[in-house]
Design a protein around this motif. Structure first.
Motif, mmCIF file in Angstrom:
data_model
loop_
_atom_site.group_PDB
_atom_site.id
_atom_site.type_symbol
_atom_site.label_atom_id
_atom_site.label_comp_id
_atom_site.label_asym_id
_atom_site.label_seq_id
_atom_site.Cartn_x
_atom_site.Cartn_y
_atom_site.Cartn_z
ATOM 1 N N UNK A 66 -15.550 -21.467 25.390
ATOM 2 C CA UNK A 66 -14.484 -21.909 24.484
ATOM 3 C C UNK A 66 -14.822 -23.256 23.859
ATOM 4 N N UNK A 67 -15.344 -24.182 24.652
ATOM 5 C CA UNK A 67 -15.743 -25.481 24.102
ATOM 6 C C UNK A 67 -16.830 -25.314 23.054
ATOM 7 N N UNK A 68 -17.749 -24.375 23.265
ATOM 8 C CA UNK A 68 -18.788 -24.106 22.272
ATOM 9 C C UNK A 68 -18.168 -23.615 20.970
ATOM 10 N N UNK A 69 -17.227 -22.688 21.070
ATOM 11 C CA UNK A 69 -16.562 -22.175 19.871
ATOM 12 C C UNK A 69 -15.835 -23.290 19.120
ATOM 13 N N UNK A 70 -15.362 -24.301 19.860
ATOM 14 C CA UNK A 70 -14.648 -25.426 19.252
ATOM 15 C C UNK A 70 -15.586 -26.547 18.826
ATOM 16 N N UNK A 71 -16.900 -26.382 19.096
ATOM 17 C CA UNK A 71 -17.862 -27.424 18.765
ATOM 18 C C UNK A 71 -17.739 -28.650 19.638
ATOM 19 N N UNK B 139 -28.909 -29.201 30.798
ATOM 20 C CA UNK B 139 -30.145 -28.455 30.578
ATOM 21 C C UNK B 139 -30.003 -27.405 29.486
ATOM 22 N N UNK B 140 -28.792 -26.900 29.263
ATOM 23 C CA UNK B 140 -28.605 -25.798 28.306
ATOM 24 C C UNK B 140 -27.630 -26.137 27.194
ATOM 25 N N UNK B 141 -27.275 -27.410 27.064
ATOM 26 C CA UNK B 141 -26.254 -27.785 26.085
ATOM 27 C C UNK B 141 -26.592 -27.330 24.677
ATOM 28 N N UNK B 142 -27.843 -27.507 24.267
ATOM 29 C CA UNK B 142 -28.194 -27.217 22.877
ATOM 30 C C UNK B 142 -28.016 -25.734 22.550
ATOM 31 N N UNK B 143 -28.412 -24.843 23.464
ATOM 32 C CA UNK B 143 -28.285 -23.419 23.164
ATOM 33 C C UNK B 143 -26.845 -22.947 23.308
ATOM 34 N N UNK B 144 -26.096 -23.505 24.275
ATOM 35 C CA UNK B 144 -24.679 -23.136 24.393
ATOM 36 C C UNK B 144 -23.929 -23.589 23.149
ATOM 37 N N UNK B 145 -24.289 -24.740 22.636
ATOM 38 C CA UNK B 145 -23.641 -25.270 21.440
ATOM 39 C C UNK B 145 -23.901 -24.367 20.235
ATOM 40 N N UNK B 146 -25.097 -23.807 20.142
ATOM 41 C CA UNK B 146 -25.448 -22.952 19.001
ATOM 42 C C UNK B 146 -24.903 -21.540 19.143
ATOM 43 N N UNK B 147 -25.024 -20.951 20.341
ATOM 44 C CA UNK B 147 -24.648 -19.551 20.557
ATOM 45 C C UNK B 147 -23.765 -19.472 21.796
ATOM 46 N N UNK B 148 -22.450 -19.385 21.644
ATOM 47 C CA UNK B 148 -21.529 -19.487 22.783
ATOM 48 C C UNK B 148 -21.829 -18.541 23.937
ATOM 49 N N UNK B 149 -22.232 -17.301 23.643
ATOM 50 C CA UNK B 149 -22.433 -16.327 24.717
ATOM 51 C C UNK B 149 -23.716 -16.559 25.499
ATOM 52 N N UNK B 150 -24.550 -17.485 25.048
ATOM 53 C CA UNK B 150 -25.749 -17.795 25.818
ATOM 54 C C UNK B 150 -25.424 -18.541 27.115
ATOM 55 N N UNK B 151 -24.168 -18.961 27.277
ATOM 56 C CA UNK B 151 -23.774 -19.554 28.542
ATOM 57 C C UNK B 151 -23.860 -18.531 29.668
ATOM 58 N N UNK B 152 -23.747 -17.219 29.308
ATOM 59 C CA UNK B 152 -23.853 -16.152 30.306
ATOM 60 C C UNK B 152 -25.279 -15.596 30.398
ATOM 61 N N UNK B 153 -26.149 -16.037 29.511
ATOM 62 C CA UNK B 153 -27.505 -15.479 29.456
ATOM 63 C C UNK B 153 -28.531 -16.565 29.739
#
Length: 582
Positions: free
Chosen positions: A363-368, A404-418
């Motif tokens: 959700x935070x990713x979707x909100x930027x 460690x994964x902030x940049x990819x979570x920020x770009x693609x929200x569902x990558x938090x699960x991948x």
């Protein structure tokens, strides 16, 4: 072309560094040549404001309102009061079957008295006039007399200015009630108005009802008589705002706890808001809340309307501010002694994060707002006592997971699960808790380390080799210079790129914030801190500490305290934290 920018109440901006940065950026407008730009700023003279202006290079004009001659203040307030009361009289007289007010109402003596009561606070005059002209109350003359009752106390300093400003409005709410009805009303008042004045950003009555779990009609009933002190729009989806921050100060003043019926326990209602935010998130958040389906779908490709439909305003608020309210609720004085609210193993916060952490980060990713989660987790760590071993270890692991994964979570929200899970160490607490969330199509995962290594962040953004890095004097920012002819400034804690400076020559760049070194090792600043790199090893003093694999070997490096920044030929910047007692 001339443009004027107006910034009102700069002191209400959160974050001392943010305030100083805003002043610095606005001051740079003098270098513009294509337009004429003026900036008009109002603010209380708080220390960060004064420091920000002290650092401004060049000329600016300032005016301290408390230094304006009282005769000028009196004239301005008198003009305002005269104008407003004339409008109130004319509007009242135009509405039958009201008894008409005299054309000279309220008279010069009353205007003079109200002016003297107000000096030097314009907010007193504005609030009094809104109260007197409130169409939902009795006739204006009766309300005017109610305000004038406070002139003796104000003049004799037995009643402070804020009391004189707001008690005429609030005392009418309990007039004529018996003790039982009054106690019930005050409880309902605090339960609605308390959260409103403590919100980090305003919400509509509809969103307030959802957040507080109070019927919308009950909220509107409480607000009906508060139009003098709150900006209450007619649209149900428009935010309710304070006319002035002094109303909040009046209600939460701890010195008035035992003397003021309307006093609001700030700590209690921050805790209420934190609890309600967490409950709302538990009810609402879920995996792939926007129905993106494709794990690589970029946030930039998601329509804002889709996000707003999946995350209504009250849920967006809860995502961003539940930690803020929890932090603000940590200390209070009750029954004569201090009470502190700390996080404990197995408490509601621990339970929420062990079940909804990844949903929250999505959700935070979707909100930027993913970058802000690092600071929020730091606040949670600070709220955890030393004996809460499980929750403290979990929070530290969350911080490393996000960094460690902030940049990819920020770009693609569902990558938090991948990606974020798959490339976390095998021994990561977060990975272990959410193992079931890993994508099923990943049949054989990559080989990963058993635990987190010393690299806390990898910063990506340069398109070419990084040839210089430097820390700011306070070690809070990292600057990196690249062959792509840019200098990027990063927040060392969150990894966010705060500024990109273009036109850098690649050899030397100096500003009032950083100096970037380039090329050869003799210019690297690690000797100032005892930490640096010889190209293959991270060294501290004269000892090798950590061997760097070829993909992580630096073209340049910089050290600050126990942290080292490494600029790579790939365009990445690695930030590594070393043990302080090494």
């Amino acid at each position: 072309m001339a443009i004027t920018i107006v910034v009102d109440a700069l002191d209400e901006c959160g974050g001392d560094n943010d305030v100083k940065a805003i002043i610095s950026l606005l001051a740079q407008a003098k270098t513009l040549t294509s337009i004429r730009l003026r900036v008009f700023i109002t603010s209380r003279p708080e220390l960060p404001i004064r420091l920000g202006f002290n650092a401004v290079q060049g000329k600016y004009q300032d005016m301290a309102l408390h230094q304006i001659p009282e005769l000028v203040v009196e004239r301005d307030i008198s003009t305002f009061v005269r104008h407003e009361l004339a409008n109130i009289r004319d509007q009242h007289n135009s509405l039958p079957p009201n008894r008409k007010l005299p054309l000279d109402w309220p008279g010069e003596n009353v205007i003079h008295t109200l002016t003297q009561m107000a000096i030097p606070l314009f907010i007193f005059a504005a609030t009094a006039c809104r109260f007197i002209g409130d169409e939902g109350r009795s006739n204006p003359d009766k309300r005017l007399k109610h305000v004038l009752k406070y002139q003796t106390e104000t003049h004799d300093s037995r009643l402070d200015k804020l009391d004189a400003t707001y008690l005429p409005v609030l005392s009418q709410l309990t007039f004529g009630r018996n003790d039982r009805d009054q106690a019930e009303f005050l409880t309902e008042f605090r339960d609605v108005v308390g959260p409103i004045v403590l919100l980090a950003q305003p919400l509509s009555t509809r969103s307030l009802a959802e957040l507080l779990n109070i019927a919308n009609d009950d909220i509107e009933d409480q607000l009906m008589s508060l139009h003098s002190v709150l900006d209450i729009p007619s649209q149900i989806d428009a935010p309710v705002r304070l006319f002035h921050l002094s109303f909040r100060e009046f209600l939460v003043d701890p010195t008035k706890r035992t003397t003021k019926d309307f006093w609001i326990d700030e700590t209690k209602y921050h805790k209420t808001l934190a609890d309600r935010c967490i409950q709302l998130l538990r009810q609402h958040l879920r995996r792939d809340i926007c129905g993106l389906q494709l794990p690589g779908k970029l946030r930039s490709e998601v329509d804002q309307r889709t996000i707003d439909a999946a995350l209504p305003p009250e849920v967006q608020y809860a995502c961003q501010y539940w930690v803020h309210h929890l932090k603000e609720s940590k200390g209070s004085k009750r029954d004569g002694g201090p009470v502190y609210s700390f996080l404990r193993d197995g408490d509601p916060v621990h339970s929420f994060l062990t079940s909804h952490l990844l949903n929250w980060l999505e959700a935070l990713s979707l909100l930027g707002r993913v970058s802000e989660s690092v600071g929020m987790v730091d606040d949670l760590v600070a709220l955890s006592p030393a004996d809460a071993i499980e929750i403290s270890g979990f929070f530290h692991d969350i911080r490393r997971f996000v960094q460690s994964s902030r940049s990819i979570i920020d770009m693609a929200p569902l990558q938090v699960y991948a990606s974020a899970l798959v490339f976390s160490p095998a021994g990561s607490i977060t990975r272990g808790l959410f193992k079931q969330e890993e994508r099923r199509w990943i049949t054989t995962g990559p080989v990963v380390e058993d635990d987190w290594n010393a690299c806390t962040q990898t910063l990506e953004g340069h398109s070419s080799s990084v040839n210089s890095v430097a820390f700011s004097p306070d070690s809070k920012l990292v600057a990196s210079g690249s062959d792509d002819k840019t200098v990027k400034i990063w927040d060392a804690a969150t990894g966010t790129c705060t500024q990109t400076l273009e036109g850098h020559s690649g050899s030397h760049h100096t500003s009032n914030l950083i100096t970037s070194w380039s090329g050869d090792e003799e210019h690297l600043p690690h000797q100032n801190y005892g930490i640096g790199s010889d190209g293959r090893w991270i060294v501290r003093g004269s000892e090798n500490w950590l061997w760097l694999p070829p993909g992580c070997r630096p073209g340049c490096s910089a050290g600050a305290a126990s942290t080292i920044a490494i600029g790579c030929t790939s365009g990445r910047v690695l930030i590594m934290m070393l043990p302080a007692d090494m």
